[in-house]
Scaffold this motif. Structure first.
Motif, PDB file in Angstrom:
ATOM      1  N   ALA A 232       0.825  -1.208   0.000  1.00 47.97           N
ATOM      2  CA  ALA A 232       0.000   0.000   0.000  1.00 47.97           C
ATOM      3  C   ALA A 232       0.856   1.253   0.000  1.00 47.97           C
ATOM      4  CB  ALA A 232      -0.935  -0.003   1.212  1.00 47.97           C
ATOM      5  N   VAL A 233       2.018   1.196   0.637  1.00 47.53           N
ATOM      6  CA  VAL A 233       2.921   2.347   0.672  1.00 47.53           C
ATOM      7  C   VAL A 233       3.696   2.481  -0.639  1.00 47.53           C
ATOM      8  CG1 VAL A 233       4.933   3.381   1.815  1.00 47.53           C
ATOM      9  CG2 VAL A 233       3.213   2.158   3.174  1.00 47.53           C
ATOM     10  N   LEU A 234       4.181   1.362  -1.163  1.00 45.79           N
ATOM     11  CA  LEU A 234       5.193   1.403  -2.225  1.00 45.79           C
ATOM     12  C   LEU A 234       4.678   1.162  -3.632  1.00 45.79           C
ATOM     13  CD1 LEU A 234       7.933  -0.614  -0.302  1.00 45.79           C
ATOM     14  CD2 LEU A 234       7.784   1.871  -0.552  1.00 45.79           C
ATOM     15  N   GLU A 235       3.469   0.621  -3.769  1.00 45.27           N
ATOM     16  CA  GLU A 235       2.939   0.390  -5.107  1.00 45.27           C
ATOM     17  C   GLU A 235       2.842   1.719  -5.858  1.00 45.27           C
ATOM     18  OE1 GLU A 235      -0.804  -1.570  -4.660  1.00 45.27           O
ATOM     19  OE2 GLU A 235       0.103  -3.442  -3.970  1.00 45.27           O
ATOM     20  N   GLY A 236       3.194   1.700  -7.101  1.00 50.90           N
ATOM     21  CA  GLY A 236       3.113   2.912  -7.902  1.00 50.90           C
ATOM     22  C   GLY A 236       4.387   3.727  -7.912  1.00 50.90           C
ATOM     23  N   LEU A 237       5.420   3.304  -7.150  1.00 52.57           N
ATOM     24  CA  LEU A 237       6.656   4.076  -7.089  1.00 52.57           C
ATOM     25  C   LEU A 237       7.770   3.479  -7.936  1.00 52.57           C
ATOM     26  CD1 LEU A 237       6.811   5.029  -3.293  1.00 52.57           C
ATOM     27  CD2 LEU A 237       5.848   6.324  -5.202  1.00 52.57           C
ATOM     28  N   VAL A 238       7.593   2.257  -8.419  1.00 48.36           N
ATOM     29  CA  VAL A 238       8.602   1.581  -9.232  1.00 48.36           C
ATOM     30  C   VAL A 238       7.913   0.898 -10.403  1.00 48.36           C
ATOM     31  CG1 VAL A 238      10.291  -0.302  -9.290  1.00 48.36           C
ATOM     32  CG2 VAL A 238      10.206   1.226  -7.326  1.00 48.36           C
TER      33      VAL A 238
ATOM     34  N   ASP B 181      -5.125   4.232  -7.555  1.00 44.75           N
ATOM     35  CA  ASP B 181      -5.652   2.979  -7.003  1.00 44.75           C
ATOM     36  C   ASP B 181      -6.401   3.209  -5.687  1.00 44.75           C
ATOM     37  OD1 ASP B 181      -3.684   3.354  -5.080  1.00 44.75           O
ATOM     38  OD2 ASP B 181      -2.477   1.642  -5.682  1.00 44.75           O
ATOM     39  N   GLY B 182      -6.421   4.455  -5.218  1.00 46.18           N
ATOM     40  CA  GLY B 182      -7.195   4.814  -4.029  1.00 46.18           C
ATOM     41  C   GLY B 182      -6.550   4.511  -2.702  1.00 46.18           C
ATOM     42  N   LYS B 183      -5.364   3.919  -2.696  1.00 43.03           N
ATOM     43  CA  LYS B 183      -4.756   3.459  -1.443  1.00 43.03           C
ATOM     44  C   LYS B 183      -3.947   4.520  -0.729  1.00 43.03           C
ATOM     45  CE  LYS B 183      -4.314  -1.312  -3.103  1.00 43.03           C
ATOM     46  NZ  LYS B 183      -3.352  -2.403  -3.402  1.00 43.03           N
ATOM     47  N   ARG B 184      -3.442   5.496  -1.454  1.00 45.57           N
ATOM     48  CA  ARG B 184      -2.539   6.490  -0.866  1.00 45.57           C
ATOM     49  C   ARG B 184      -3.098   7.904  -1.004  1.00 45.57           C
ATOM     50  NH1 ARG B 184      -0.320   2.684  -3.239  1.00 45.57           N
ATOM     51  NH2 ARG B 184      -0.294   3.625  -5.310  1.00 45.57           N
ATOM     52  N   TYR B 185      -2.963   8.670   0.067  1.00 47.24           N
ATOM     53  CA  TYR B 185      -3.359  10.076   0.069  1.00 47.24           C
ATOM     54  C   TYR B 185      -2.114  10.872   0.444  1.00 47.24           C
ATOM     55  CZ  TYR B 185      -5.906  14.375   1.310  1.00 47.24           C
ATOM     56  OH  TYR B 185      -6.373  15.666   1.376  1.00 47.24           O
ATOM     57  N   TRP B 186      -1.512  11.522  -0.556  1.00 47.38           N
ATOM     58  CA  TRP B 186      -0.290  12.301  -0.356  1.00 47.38           C
ATOM     59  C   TRP B 186      -0.669  13.727   0.056  1.00 47.38           C
ATOM     60  CZ3 TRP B 186       4.015   9.369  -0.633  1.00 47.38           C
ATOM     61  CH2 TRP B 186       3.970   8.204  -1.409  1.00 47.38           C
TER      62      TRP B 186
END
Length: 342
Positions: free
Chosen positions: A132-138, A232-237
């Protein structure tokens, strides 16, 4: 939206952390117990800068330089194995543990084979939590950059690696330390739920990841702030204390879609006031935070999950965005495009 914590507990040991994180009580409606709804309720994101960097290196190398008969290594899976082994406490981290785990995964071994009956039962939790933290960063990307034979011409090259950006643009200095959980007293006593990046007023702030702007306005705690939800809705920056008078980049409004590396605003020192556009902070800085959302009930209120991003910021230092002046005075835009591929 609550932008502060109302009491953060650090849970020791994976068993207790998992029990509190996953199990939800059944609701009773008119005397009938509703089906139990289970989702992660707490994440203590513990991987250190060295662990994140080493895991990323293994992942990238296995994709860029694949070995015959070996599987590519996924850094989330690798870190989840270590998280299960350590009970989430990365003070036990050793490079040899990561190296051996990466080698086993590349050979096709399942986490259960490596972890044994004890830690294995917590692997799924760490896989989902760290993912949930790291998906979308690599991932795979197309990078736009000058042609070495003709600097006036831009070309696109394919690559694999970091597609998430440091929130501070390239060429602009900043300093920070791990201040997550430090005490705050404005309004009421609470815990600090982010990482303060100390930088001069006007420093361009870029989106770490692409997504939809869910908040762009004034909050008496965060001042001018932008909140961006991952696709993906999992992270709110969350980016707060933006510049007085000119906090947001052009086009950054609620509902707008932004891309990774896009300039979204400018460092300032607003906040700690119910009066909009007030400099209430003692020094200019970007408050940078990350909220995880496993269920929409966690978006606001007592169930919010905010994680420590200090080590993540250190990792993202490896991907900073070059910016140039925009068409409007005081505006900046990214110079080159990095396009994530699905």
């Amino acid at each position: 939206m609550l932008f502060c914590c109302i009491g953060r507990k650090r849970f020791w040991g994976a068993a207790l952390g998992l029990a509190l994180a996953v199990v939800a009580g059944a609701a009773v409606v008119r005397g009938v117990a509703a089906p139990e709804k289970k989702f992660i309720r707490w994440v203590d994101f513990g991987p250190t800068t060295s662990a994140l960097s080493a895991a990323l290196e293994r992942d990238v190398k296995s994709h860029r330089e694949p070995e015959e008969g070996k599987l590519p290594v996924d850094w989330v899976e690798l870190l989840a194995c270590l998280g299960a082994r350590y009970g989430g406490d990365f003070s036990h981290y050793k490079e040899a543990h990561l190296r051996d785990t990466a080698a086993a995964l590349a050979e096709g071994k399942r986490p259960a084979e490596m972890l044994g009956k004890g830690p294995d039962q917590y692997y799924d939790y760490y896989m989902e939590a760290y993912g949930a933290v790291l998906e979308g960063l690599v991932g795979d990307y197309l990078l736009e950059e000058p042609d070495p034979n003709d600097p006036e011409k831009l070309i696109q090259t394919a690559g694999y690696g970091l597609i998430g950006f440091c929130p501070i643009a390239r060429g602009y200095g900043y300093s920070h330390y791990d201040d997550f959980g430090a005490g705050r007293s404005y309004g009421y006593k609470r815990k600090h739920l982010g990482n303060d990046l100390m930088a001069p007023v006007g420093t361009p702030v870029v989106a770490v990841e692409g997504g939809i702007v869910e908040a762009a306005g004034w909050n008496q705690y965060g001042g001018w702030r932008v909140g961006i939800r991952s696709l993906d809705g999992k992270r709110y920056w969350y980016y707060a204390h933006l510049r007085k008078g000119h906090p947001f980049a052009q086009g950054v409004t609620e509902g707008a879609r932004v891309e990774a590396g896009q300039v979204i605003g400018y460092v300032g020192m607003t906040g700690y006031s119910a009066t909009p556009d007030t400099n209430g902070m003692s020094a200019p800085h970007l408050h940078f935070g990350l909220q995880l959302i496993f269920d929409e009930s966690q978006k606001e209120g007592n169930g919010e999950i905010w994680v420590d991003v200090y080590h993540l910021v250190n990792l993202l230092e490896g991907r900073r965005c070059t910016v140039v002046p925009g068409e409007e005075k005081g505006e900046y835009r990214r110079k080159y495009q990095l396009i994530p591929l699905e």
